[in-house]
Design a protein around this motif. Structure first.
Motif, short mmCIF file in Angstrom:
data_model
loop_
_atom_site.label_atom_id
_atom_site.label_comp_id
_atom_site.label_asym_id
_atom_site.label_seq_id
_atom_site.Cartn_x
_atom_site.Cartn_y
_atom_site.Cartn_z
N SER A 1 -5.00 7.60 -0.39
CA SER A 1 -5.91 6.72 0.33
C SER A 1 -5.41 6.44 1.74
CB SER A 1 -6.14 5.43 -0.44
OG SER A 1 -4.91 4.73 -0.61
N ILE B 1 -7.09 -3.71 5.19
CA ILE B 1 -7.64 -3.78 3.82
C ILE B 1 -6.83 -2.89 2.90
CG2 ILE B 1 -9.65 -3.19 2.40
CD1 ILE B 1 -11.37 -4.08 4.85
N TRP B 2 -6.49 -1.68 3.38
CA TRP B 2 -5.66 -0.77 2.58
C TRP B 2 -4.30 -1.40 2.29
CZ3 TRP B 2 -0.98 1.48 4.01
CH2 TRP B 2 -0.48 2.43 3.11
N ALA C 1 3.38 -1.89 3.87
CA ALA C 1 2.59 -1.13 2.89
C ALA C 1 2.84 0.37 3.05
CB ALA C 1 1.10 -1.44 3.06
N THR D 1 5.27 3.81 -6.50
CA THR D 1 3.84 3.68 -6.21
C THR D 1 3.01 4.75 -6.90
OG1 THR D 1 4.12 4.98 -4.20
CG2 THR D 1 4.23 2.60 -3.97
N PHE E 1 -3.52 -4.59 2.16
CA PHE E 1 -3.68 -5.65 1.15
C PHE E 1 -3.74 -5.06 -0.25
CE2 PHE E 1 -5.49 -8.72 4.39
CZ PHE E 1 -4.46 -9.63 4.26
N ALA E 2 -4.48 -3.97 -0.42
CA ALA E 2 -4.59 -3.34 -1.75
C ALA E 2 -3.23 -2.84 -2.24
CB ALA E 2 -5.60 -2.20 -1.71
N VAL E 3 -2.50 -2.16 -1.36
CA VAL E 3 -1.18 -1.63 -1.74
C VAL E 3 -0.23 -2.78 -2.07
CG1 VAL E 3 0.86 -0.42 -0.85
CG2 VAL E 3 -1.43 0.52 -0.47
N ALA F 1 -0.92 -5.86 -2.92
CA ALA F 1 -1.34 -6.61 -4.11
C ALA F 1 -0.88 -5.90 -5.38
CB ALA F 1 -2.85 -6.79 -4.11
N VAL F 2 -0.98 -4.58 -5.40
CA VAL F 2 -0.53 -3.82 -6.57
C VAL F 2 0.99 -3.89 -6.70
CG1 VAL F 2 -0.35 -1.48 -7.52
CG2 VAL F 2 -2.53 -2.29 -6.61
N TRP G 1 -2.55 7.31 -5.73
CA TRP G 1 -3.73 6.90 -4.96
C TRP G 1 -3.35 6.21 -3.67
CZ3 TRP G 1 -4.63 1.97 -3.38
CH2 TRP G 1 -4.01 0.94 -4.08
N MET G 2 -2.19 5.57 -3.65
CA MET G 2 -1.77 4.86 -2.44
C MET G 2 -1.52 5.82 -1.29
SD MET G 2 0.75 1.94 -3.85
CE MET G 2 0.26 0.87 -5.18
#
Length: 119
Positions: free
Chosen positions: A96, A24-25, A79, A89, A27-29, A31-32, A92-93
Motif C-alpha cells: 500500500s 492516512i496510510w 510508519a 509488519t 495512521f493505518a500502519v 494503528a496496526v 499489505w503495508m
C-alpha cells in the motif's frame, strides 16, 4: 483530499492535498503496529498531544497548517520505518505504501500542471 480541505475550511487553500493520503496510510500502519510496538504507540501519543496543544492555543488559521505538518511528517516517517521491517509488519503495508507514493506523485503532477496552465 484538497477538495475535502476546502469543504471543511472554506477559507483555507488546498494544503491537505498531497499530505493527506500519506498521513492516512501512516495512521493505518501505526494503528496496526501500536498493539505490539511501543514506538508506534509513543509517536501516536506525541502527535496527538502536539496537535491538541496547537489547536487549543493557536488562533491564526493562516499558520495552523504549518503546525500540523511537523507531527504528521513524523508519523509518516515512523510508519515508513516500521513498514520496512519485514518480520514486524504485514505485506499489505509495503504494497500500500507503493500505491500511496504513486497516487501522491500523480496529485503533485496534477497540481503542477494546473499551476502552469493557469499562469
Amino acid at each position: 483530499l484538497g477538495v475535502l480541505t476546502r469543504m471543511l475550511w472554506p477559507e483555507m487553500g488546498q494544503w491537505g492535498g498531497t499530505y493527506g493520503l500519506p498521513l492516512i496510510w501512516a495512521f493505518a500502519v501505526l494503528a496496526v503496529c501500536a498493539r505490539r510496538l511501543p514506538a508506534a504507540r509513543n509517536v501516536l501519543v506525541l502527535a496527538a498531544v502536539y496537535w491538541l496543544l496547537c489547536a487549543a492555543t493557536n488562533i491564526d488559521m493562516g499558520t495552523s497548517h504549518r503546525y500540523a505538518l511537523g507531527p504528521g511528517l513524523l508519523l509518516i516517517a515512523v510508519a515508513i520505518g516500521l513498514a520496512s521491517q519485514e518480520p514486524f509488519t504485514a505485506p499489505w503495508m509495503r504494497r500500500s505504501a507503493v500505491l500511496v507514493v504513486v497516487l501522491s506523485a500523480l496529485q503533485m503532477l496534477r497540481s503542477a500542471s494546473l499551476y502552469l496552465l493557469r499562469m
